[in-house]
Design an enzyme around this catalytic site. Structure first.
Site: not given
Length: 373
Positions: A58, A60, A215, A231, A303
């Site tokens: 972490h 901290e 990239r 699907t 996107e």
């Protein structure tokens, strides 16, 4: 320098450091921390840290490690409440107290019920001064993915759309067209690096044969997981996504009845396949997001083409929209941004509100956030 200005300066630095972890700290939040010691020459930074790849160590702990003995009597600025529960490592609150920190400036409470004020309470009980809320608004934006996953069980969704001056996203026949110039393209790749995963529909995957990687020079290792909504499992086995699945993970979401033999072929090539029930004609987007959340994804960049983009908007599953407006025109036969719907109408108040815009090269970039209405 006034004390308030000093605190603001170092918390702003902590937020900047924390952003370094966006896209690679998941499933943990991308936290930043700065440890400052008073000295005859004024406040001096003795330790800095940000959440490391995979979520450990972490922020901290990293800052305390760098500060060493200089942390005693110092102030720590952290963008999120120090954790209070035992996971793969001891809680940060105990490490902060053991290091002799005298003051903790925290941007916000952690919404995780395993923490939820317990870290701050533990520190106060040990005589450490704790102040909460400095730069809280900005911290909530940085930690939006963590907050969304904790509260709603799904990642924070950013929809990226690039449109021509006449409101098109592609040429006639769904042929791809380069709308934005290089500066805007570089910005998109930076957003990819700061996202845990990027999602497209099968239409975009087949029409564009994209890589969906980052990239930018030196940043290919920060490419997000690639997600395809497919699907019936039509993704070509010779597509660039499938061919690179062993380098950058590809997750395909399909309906339960999609061919099992096709799934086996994809898995053999390194693609992970998930089965999701349908919602109408298409797989259930809410179920997709909840599964992504259970897998640790906190920030999802969509996107996609007009069909998938419109589906996410119609399902009210978009939290922010980054819209790239190109000065180029495509022509009347081009592909509309959202199929039959008006893009400007869909992202208008009260559903969304414009919170910022800037000129990036030749393109105008506008940022919209989910509205309250």
């Amino acid at each position: 320098m006034a004390a308030a200005a000093v605190d603001l300066r170092f918390m702003s630095l902590a937020l900047t450091l924390g952003r370094r972890g966006l896209g690679n700290a998941w499933p943990n939040p991308a936290v930043g921390a700065v440890i400052v010691q008073d000295s005859p020459d004024g406040p001096t930074i003795v330790g800095r840290g940000w959440t490391q790849p995979g979520g450990r160590p972490h922020a901290e702990i990293e800052a305390l490690r760098r500060a060493g003995a200089a942390a005693r009597g110092a102030t720590i600025y952290t963008t999120l409440e120090p954790c209070s529960h035992y996971g793969k490592s001891p809680p940060c609150m105990e490490a902060i107290a053991a290091a002799g920190i005298k003051r903790v400036i925290s941007a916000m409470d952690d919404p995780n019920l395993k923490v939820a004020g317990q870290g701050h309470r533990f520190l106060r009980d040990r005589g450490i001064a704790v102040e909460v809320g400095l730069c809280g608004g900005e911290a909530k934006r940085v930690h939006a993915g963590h907050i969304r996953r904790i509260r709603e069980g799904r990642p924070h969704v950013m929809l990226k759309i690039a449109v021509s001056a006449d409101g098109k996203v592609g040429a006639a026949g769904r042929k791809p067209v380069q709308l934005t110039a290089e500066p805007a393209t570089a910005r998109v790749h930076l957003h990819r690096a700061m996202s845990d995963a990027i999602l497209v529909g099968i239409g975009t995957a087949m029409a564009d044969d994209p890589q969906l990687t980052c990239r930018l020079p030196g940043m290919s290792g920060q490419s997000p997981h690639r997600v395809v909504l497919d699907t019936t499992l039509k993704l070509p086995l010779d597509s660039r996504l499938v061919r690179t699945a062993n380098d950058v993970p590809v997750w395909v979401f399909a309906a339960p009845e999609a061919p099992a033999e096709r799934e086996a072929e994809m898995r053999r090539l390194g693609v992970e396949v998930f089965r999701i029930d349908r919602h109408g004609r298409h797989i259930d987007l809410d179920a997709v997001l909840r599964l992504l959340g259970s897998l640790g994804i906190t920030r999802l960049m969509v996107e996609a083409g007009p069909i998938t983009a419109a589906a996410f908007l119609a399902a009210d599953l978009v939290d922010e929209v980054e819209l790239y407006r190109s000065p180029k025109s495509v022509g009347v036969d081009g592909v509309d941004a959202l199929g039959g719907a008006s893009l400007d109408a869909v992202i208008a108040p009260p559903s969304f509100r414009l919170v910022g815009e800037e000129q990036v090269g030749a393109d105008l970039v506008q940022l919209f956030e989910r509205g309250m209405g």
